[in-house]
Scaffold this motif. Structure first.
Motif, PDB file in Angstrom:
ATOM      1  N   PRO A   1     -12.608  14.800 -11.990  1.00  0.00           N
ATOM      2  CA  PRO A   1     -11.372  14.843 -11.306  1.00  0.00           C
ATOM      3  C   PRO A   1     -11.473  17.568 -11.269  1.00  0.00           C
ATOM      4  O   PRO A   1     -11.462  18.121 -10.564  1.00  0.00           O
ATOM      5  CB  PRO A   1     -10.475  14.674 -12.377  1.00  0.00           C
ATOM      6  N   ALA A   2     -11.957  17.406 -11.783  1.00  0.00           N
ATOM      7  CA  ALA A   2     -11.980  19.802 -12.183  1.00  0.00           C
ATOM      8  C   ALA A   2     -13.651  19.723 -11.374  1.00  0.00           C
ATOM      9  O   ALA A   2     -14.736  19.015 -11.303  1.00  0.00           O
ATOM     10  CB  ALA A   2     -11.902  20.011 -13.994  1.00  0.00           C
ATOM     11  N   SER A   3     -13.196  20.547 -10.300  1.00  0.00           N
ATOM     12  CA  SER A   3     -14.084  21.169  -9.609  1.00  0.00           C
ATOM     13  C   SER A   3     -15.141  21.531 -10.608  1.00  0.00           C
ATOM     14  O   SER A   3     -16.457  21.962  -9.883  1.00  0.00           O
ATOM     15  CB  SER A   3     -13.448  22.866  -8.687  1.00  0.00           C
ATOM     16  N   TYR A   4     -14.641  22.652 -11.591  1.00  0.00           N
ATOM     17  CA  TYR A   4     -16.238  23.419 -12.049  1.00  0.00           C
ATOM     18  C   TYR A   4     -16.063  22.794 -14.070  1.00  0.00           C
ATOM     19  O   TYR A   4     -15.027  22.286 -14.237  1.00  0.00           O
ATOM     20  CB  TYR A   4     -16.205  24.424 -11.810  1.00  0.00           C
ATOM     21  N   VAL A   5     -17.126  23.247 -14.634  1.00  0.00           N
ATOM     22  CA  VAL A   5     -16.905  22.518 -16.306  1.00  0.00           C
ATOM     23  C   VAL A   5     -17.543  24.175 -16.526  1.00  0.00           C
ATOM     24  O   VAL A   5     -18.709  24.944 -15.744  1.00  0.00           O
ATOM     25  CB  VAL A   5     -17.771  22.050 -16.472  1.00  0.00           C
TER      26      VAL A   5
ATOM     27  N   SER B   1     -13.694  35.484 -12.178  1.00  0.00           N
ATOM     28  CA  SER B   1     -13.781  36.061 -11.495  1.00  0.00           C
ATOM     29  C   SER B   1     -14.998  34.372 -10.152  1.00  0.00           C
ATOM     30  O   SER B   1     -15.248  35.357  -9.297  1.00  0.00           O
ATOM     31  CB  SER B   1     -15.690  36.440 -12.436  1.00  0.00           C
ATOM     32  N   LYS B   2     -14.267  33.404 -10.166  1.00  0.00           N
ATOM     33  CA  LYS B   2     -14.301  32.321  -9.511  1.00  0.00           C
ATOM     34  C   LYS B   2     -13.305  32.424  -8.582  1.00  0.00           C
ATOM     35  O   LYS B   2     -13.677  30.902  -7.350  1.00  0.00           O
ATOM     36  CB  LYS B   2     -15.347  30.877  -9.996  1.00  0.00           C
ATOM     37  N   LEU B   3     -12.127  33.054  -8.988  1.00  0.00           N
ATOM     38  CA  LEU B   3     -10.988  32.859  -8.246  1.00  0.00           C
ATOM     39  C   LEU B   3     -10.021  31.613  -8.685  1.00  0.00           C
ATOM     40  O   LEU B   3      -9.443  31.432  -7.226  1.00  0.00           O
ATOM     41  CB  LEU B   3     -11.100  33.025  -7.004  1.00  0.00           C
ATOM     42  N   LEU B   4     -10.777  31.139  -9.670  1.00  0.00           N
ATOM     43  CA  LEU B   4      -9.900  29.507  -9.549  1.00  0.00           C
ATOM     44  C   LEU B   4      -8.356  29.962 -10.240  1.00  0.00           C
ATOM     45  O   LEU B   4      -8.101  30.681 -10.357  1.00  0.00           O
ATOM     46  CB  LEU B   4     -10.600  29.111 -11.155  1.00  0.00           C
TER      47      LEU B   4
ATOM     48  N   GLU C   1      -3.682  38.042 -25.518  1.00  0.00           N
ATOM     49  CA  GLU C   1      -3.785  38.957 -25.181  1.00  0.00           C
ATOM     50  C   GLU C   1      -4.632  38.867 -23.774  1.00  0.00           C
ATOM     51  O   GLU C   1      -4.462  40.250 -22.784  1.00  0.00           O
ATOM     52  CB  GLU C   1      -5.212  39.386 -26.179  1.00  0.00           C
ATOM     53  N   TRP C   2      -5.801  38.000 -23.539  1.00  0.00           N
ATOM     54  CA  TRP C   2      -6.537  37.839 -21.466  1.00  0.00           C
ATOM     55  C   TRP C   2      -5.320  38.514 -20.796  1.00  0.00           C
ATOM     56  O   TRP C   2      -5.618  38.862 -19.609  1.00  0.00           O
ATOM     57  CB  TRP C   2      -7.515  36.661 -21.882  1.00  0.00           C
ATOM     58  N   ILE C   3      -4.393  37.444 -20.748  1.00  0.00           N
ATOM     59  CA  ILE C   3      -2.904  37.289 -20.466  1.00  0.00           C
ATOM     60  C   ILE C   3      -2.643  38.667 -19.693  1.00  0.00           C
ATOM     61  O   ILE C   3      -2.332  39.400 -18.652  1.00  0.00           O
ATOM     62  CB  ILE C   3      -2.116  36.484 -19.852  1.00  0.00           C
ATOM     63  N   LYS C   4      -2.115  39.201 -20.800  1.00  0.00           N
ATOM     64  CA  LYS C   4      -1.644  40.613 -20.829  1.00  0.00           C
ATOM     65  C   LYS C   4      -1.970  42.215 -20.224  1.00  0.00           C
ATOM     66  O   LYS C   4      -2.024  42.579 -19.256  1.00  0.00           O
ATOM     67  CB  LYS C   4      -1.621  41.471 -22.411  1.00  0.00           C
ATOM     68  N   ALA C   5      -3.560  41.712 -20.458  1.00  0.00           N
ATOM     69  CA  ALA C   5      -4.685  42.641 -19.887  1.00  0.00           C
ATOM     70  C   ALA C   5      -4.890  42.196 -18.327  1.00  0.00           C
ATOM     71  O   ALA C   5      -5.020  43.447 -17.499  1.00  0.00           O
ATOM     72  CB  ALA C   5      -6.009  42.507 -20.379  1.00  0.00           C
ATOM     73  N   GLU C   6      -4.986  40.869 -18.303  1.00  0.00           N
ATOM     74  CA  GLU C   6      -5.447  40.746 -16.584  1.00  0.00           C
ATOM     75  C   GLU C   6      -4.328  40.330 -16.208  1.00  0.00           C
ATOM     76  O   GLU C   6      -4.032  40.285 -14.214  1.00  0.00           O
ATOM     77  CB  GLU C   6      -6.055  39.024 -16.524  1.00  0.00           C
ATOM     78  N   LEU C   7      -2.930  40.411 -15.926  1.00  0.00           N
ATOM     79  CA  LEU C   7      -1.513  39.468 -15.606  1.00  0.00           C
ATOM     80  C   LEU C   7      -1.585  40.743 -14.116  1.00  0.00           C
ATOM     81  O   LEU C   7      -1.546  42.324 -14.719  1.00  0.00           O
ATOM     82  CB  LEU C   7       0.117  39.506 -15.877  1.00  0.00           C
ATOM     83  N   GLY C   8      -1.640  40.050 -12.823  1.00  0.00           N
ATOM     84  CA  GLY C   8      -1.021  40.939 -11.714  1.00  0.00           C
ATOM     85  C   GLY C   8      -2.909  41.477 -11.157  1.00  0.00           C
ATOM     86  O   GLY C   8      -2.336  40.904  -9.810  1.00  0.00           O
ATOM     87  N   ASN C   9      -3.911  40.620 -11.922  1.00  0.00           N
ATOM     88  CA  ASN C   9      -4.857  41.109 -11.462  1.00  0.00           C
ATOM     89  C   ASN C   9      -5.755  39.694 -11.477  1.00  0.00           C
ATOM     90  O   ASN C   9      -7.249  39.908 -11.359  1.00  0.00           O
ATOM     91  CB  ASN C   9      -4.852  42.020 -12.200  1.00  0.00           C
ATOM     92  N   THR C  10      -5.227  38.674 -12.286  1.00  0.00           N
ATOM     93  CA  THR C  10      -5.897  37.481 -11.408  1.00  0.00           C
ATOM     94  C   THR C  10      -5.148  36.086 -10.766  1.00  0.00           C
ATOM     95  O   THR C  10      -3.930  35.970 -10.322  1.00  0.00           O
ATOM     96  CB  THR C  10      -6.023  36.559 -13.153  1.00  0.00           C
TER      97      THR C  10
END
Ligand code: ADP
Length: 178
Positions: free
Chosen positions: A72-76, A108-111, A141-150
């Protein structure tokens, strides 16, 4: 960002990408890897073989992406967790890298959505409690760094066993994430 905790089977998650706890050969194996390959069908193995022809092997802490085929998932996203060797061999850093690089690939795949299994806590014997600490800390930490940008909007932790589920529930509550 929505964080979801799920008790169940990652192969049933209808998200943009599920993460596979793969091994360096990407040729499939037991555990979650075997379950993903069985459900995705033979095209997944073919896609993995093509990647290995190109890169040789997938190193610990690295991540690569294929389509999801019959899932059901588009990518692995295939990431190779560390084998626990007692904790003195950078295992925690390598596990953090699995989460971080998988999130980067999804971004990077805009998922919009991704689901993680409890990487390395099966046959690779990474202690479950420490694995939860690493997973939740790294994702936070990833969310903190990326938020607004992902483009990512939802991250699921899919626990197959009760022990992991209880540990995640406690850790996510402590961090006000669920
Ligand atoms: P590793 O080699 O990285 O330790 P395993 O597949 O042995 O990988 O185990 C990783 C985790 O995946 C374990 O916590 C195991 O309970 C879990 N698991 C096994 N099958 C599934 C599944 N179908 N969906 C989600 N998680 C699974």
């Amino acid at each position: 960002m929505e964080i979801k905790l799920i008790k169940g089977d990652i192969t049933e998650q209808a998200v943009d990408a599920i993460v596979n706890a793969a091994n360096p050969t990407l040729l499939g194996g037991g555990g979650v890897d075997g379950a993903i390959h069985r459900k995705a069908g033979p095209e997944l193995l073919e896609a993995c073989k093509k990647i290995i022809e190109r890169i040789g092997s997938c190193e610990t802490g690295e991540a690569v992406i294929t389509k999801g085929y019959d899932l059901p998932a588009s990518y692995v996203i295939h990431t190779v967790g560390p084998v626990w060797q007692g904790g003195e061999s950078r295992e925690a850093n390598q596990l953090a890298s699995c989460y971080f690089k998988s999130l980067d690939l999804a971004g990077s795949k805009l998922l919009a959505s991704i689901a993680f299994p409890n990487i390395s806590t099966g046959v690779y014997r990474f202690p479950k409690e420490l694995a939860v600490d690493v997973a939740v800390y790294t994702v936070k930490e990833w969310i903190k760094a990326e938020l607004g940008n992902t483009t990512l909007q939802e991250i699921r932790f899919v626990c197959f066993d009760d022990e992991n589920y209880v540990l995640y529930e406690r850790k996510l509550k402590e961090n006000n994430l669920v």
